[in-house]
Write a protein that holds these residues in place. Structure first.
Motif, short mmCIF file in Angstrom:
data_model
loop_
_atom_site.label_atom_id
_atom_site.label_comp_id
_atom_site.label_asym_id
_atom_site.label_seq_id
_atom_site.Cartn_x
_atom_site.Cartn_y
_atom_site.Cartn_z
N SER A 132 0.87 -1.28 0.00
CA SER A 132 -0.40 -0.28 0.24
C SER A 132 0.27 1.52 0.05
O SER A 132 0.51 2.39 -0.61
N THR A 133 2.19 1.36 1.12
CA THR A 133 3.04 2.53 0.45
C THR A 133 3.53 2.25 -0.93
O THR A 133 3.47 3.36 -0.90
N HIS A 134 4.09 1.29 -1.07
CA HIS A 134 4.48 1.55 -2.66
C HIS A 134 2.83 2.00 -3.64
O HIS A 134 3.34 2.83 -4.87
N ILE A 135 2.02 1.98 -3.11
CA ILE A 135 0.48 1.95 -4.60
C ILE A 135 1.31 3.64 -3.95
O ILE A 135 0.92 4.14 -5.17
N TRP A 136 0.50 3.95 -2.72
CA TRP A 136 0.14 5.23 -2.88
C TRP A 136 1.65 6.35 -2.87
O TRP A 136 1.35 7.67 -3.48
N SER A 137 2.89 5.92 -3.44
CA SER A 137 3.69 6.41 -4.01
C SER A 137 3.99 6.44 -5.57
O SER A 137 4.42 7.45 -5.49
N LEU A 138 3.45 6.01 -5.55
CA LEU A 138 3.11 6.02 -7.71
C LEU A 138 2.58 7.14 -8.15
O LEU A 138 2.11 8.21 -7.03
N LYS A 139 2.77 7.54 -9.26
CA LYS A 139 2.62 8.98 -9.72
C LYS A 139 2.09 8.67 -10.89
O LYS A 139 2.07 7.70 -11.53
N PRO A 140 1.01 9.50 -11.84
CA PRO A 140 0.45 9.15 -13.06
C PRO A 140 1.87 9.44 -13.81
O PRO A 140 2.96 9.64 -14.11
N GLY A 141 1.42 7.97 -14.86
CA GLY A 141 2.86 7.59 -15.84
C GLY A 141 3.05 6.64 -15.27
O GLY A 141 3.99 5.45 -16.17
N ASP A 142 3.92 5.98 -14.06
CA ASP A 142 4.06 5.13 -12.90
C ASP A 142 3.16 4.01 -13.14
O ASP A 142 1.90 4.53 -14.11
N THR A 143 4.26 2.75 -13.38
CA THR A 143 3.26 1.26 -13.84
C THR A 143 3.28 0.49 -12.56
O THR A 143 4.23 0.68 -11.39
N LEU A 144 2.41 -0.43 -12.16
CA LEU A 144 1.44 -1.02 -11.45
C LEU A 144 1.95 -2.51 -11.76
O LEU A 144 0.96 -2.70 -13.08
N ASP A 145 2.57 -3.71 -11.76
CA ASP A 145 2.31 -5.05 -11.98
C ASP A 145 1.67 -5.66 -11.18
O ASP A 145 1.66 -5.62 -10.48
N VAL A 146 0.65 -5.56 -12.44
CA VAL A 146 -0.61 -6.92 -12.16
C VAL A 146 -0.93 -8.36 -12.50
O VAL A 146 -0.94 -8.59 -13.99
N LYS A 147 -1.24 -9.00 -11.63
CA LYS A 147 -1.87 -10.25 -12.40
C LYS A 147 -3.20 -10.88 -12.46
O LYS A 147 -3.51 -10.42 -11.42
N GLY A 148 -3.62 -11.79 -12.79
CA GLY A 148 -5.01 -12.18 -12.57
C GLY A 148 -5.92 -12.44 -13.70
O GLY A 148 -5.01 -12.92 -15.06
#
Length: 350
Positions: free
Chosen positions: A182-198
């Motif tokens: 949650s700390t990592h996601i909150w640190s993201l800024k528009p344009g940054d990416t998040l790795d997601v699987k599902g």
């Protein structure tokens, strides 16, 4: 054409046109009996032609342009919706982590934000059956052996089917002081990416499988319930009746309250919401304390006649339904629901 129409209208106006000077003298009068042209009328005519009419024409043209743009946007959206429905292309493949670019962030309350991610080009949806979740991945430094410290956490995205094609999906994230993801996601800024699987399949919703369902949620355990609510309401043929009980510590912790209240108002015969606060403010008219046996008896379908969904912090889940088994299967029903006679087939724990 518009210029001439406006000019004729203004010239016929008793203010700007059709003026005649009354006179007691016949001097200067023509055979028609009309009076002399009023002094300054040529200046007024020039003003009308050079200032008023162009202004009206410009305003009219701007209105037509914006209307055409709006119509064009609606037509494009309708085509995208139709294409996405006829030829859905999911972004998730269930095998690999895919980077999704963050598009925008919205504050929901003091410790929860909505993160909106863009779908990759060429895809029409995230690809989540209702209800299902995803896992996110990030690297939090290195371990003692020098290998990357990979952190993986599950979340439940929100993607309303009623919105059609949007090119985005949302994740509602509460920040925990010692939560690395949650700390990592909150640190993201528009344009940054998040790795997601599902997707990670949970309860497979079938329209009208149950006459009534009850959702008992606490905190950010609300997200799978949102998936269910939106899926049911997006299908006019799905008549499933829903009651949501949403428990929080304080009133400011209630996320999506405006949304739930609006849904309840719009669908009075199909959706009801009840709020429970552990620390209610003075004058609070909702439920207080915790989700109680009395409240469950009031809102839940009788054992064997519907489904009860539970999601929230472990202590809450343990008290209401019993926790999941060690292997994360549903396990046995416990807590309040067991006391009230509910069987494993009556309950689903997210």
């Amino acid at each position: 054409m518009l210029y001439r129409t406006v000019a004729r209208t203004l010239s016929a106006s008793p203010i700007f046109g059709g003026m005649r000077m009354s006179t007691t003298s016949g001097a200067g009068m023509g055979a028609s009996g009309a009076g002399p042209t009023p002094q300054g009328s040529s200046g007024l005519s020039t003003f009308v032609k050079m200032v008023l009419v162009p202004g009206v024409v410009t305003a009219g043209a701007y209105y037509l342009y914006t209307q055409q743009q709006a119509d064009s946007t609606q037509k494009i959206k309708a085509k995208l919706d139709a294409n996405a429905k006829a030829n859905p292309v999911p972004a998730l493949d269930g095998k690999t982590f895919i980077p999704f670019a963050l598009k925008e962030i919205e504050d929901m309350n003091h410790n929860t934000k909505r993160f909106r991610f863009a779908l990759p080009q060429g895809t029409t949806e995230l690809g989540l059956p209702t209800a299902s979740a995803v896992v996110t991945k990030m690297v939090d430094g290195v371990k003692a052996d020098g290998k990357p410290n990979v952190v993986i956490r599950p979340y439940t995205p929100v993607e309303d089917p009623a919105d059609g094609y949007t090119g985005t999906f949302d994740m509602i994230i509460k920040k925990y002081p010692n939560g690395p993801m949650s700390t990592h996601i909150w640190s993201l800024k528009p344009g940054d990416t998040l790795d997601v699987k599902g997707p990670i399949a949970k309860h497979a919703h079938k329209a009208n499988e149950y006459q009534k369902i009850t959702m008992l949620a606490g905190g950010t355990g609300i997200t799978p319930m949102v998936q269910l609510i939106q899926r049911i309401l997006s299908n006019p043929e799905d008549k499933t009746k829903m009651t949501l009980v949403f428990a929080n510590i304080a009133e400011e912790d209630i996320i999506l309250r405006d949304y739930f209240d609006a849904v309840a108002k719009k669908n009075p015969g199909q959706f009801e919401v009840r709020y429970v606060l552990e620390k209610p403010p003075q004058g609070w008219k909702g439920e207080t304390g915790y989700i109680s046996e009395k409240l469950v008896k009031e809102v839940a379908p009788a054992p064997g006649t519907g489904k009860v969904f539970v999601c929230g912090p472990n202590p809450m889940v343990a008290a209401i339904s019993g926790t999941k088994a060690k292997d994360f299967s549903q396990g046995q029903v416990g807590g309040i629901l067991k006391k009230l006679g509910y069987a494993e087939s009556d309950v689903y724990k997210f």
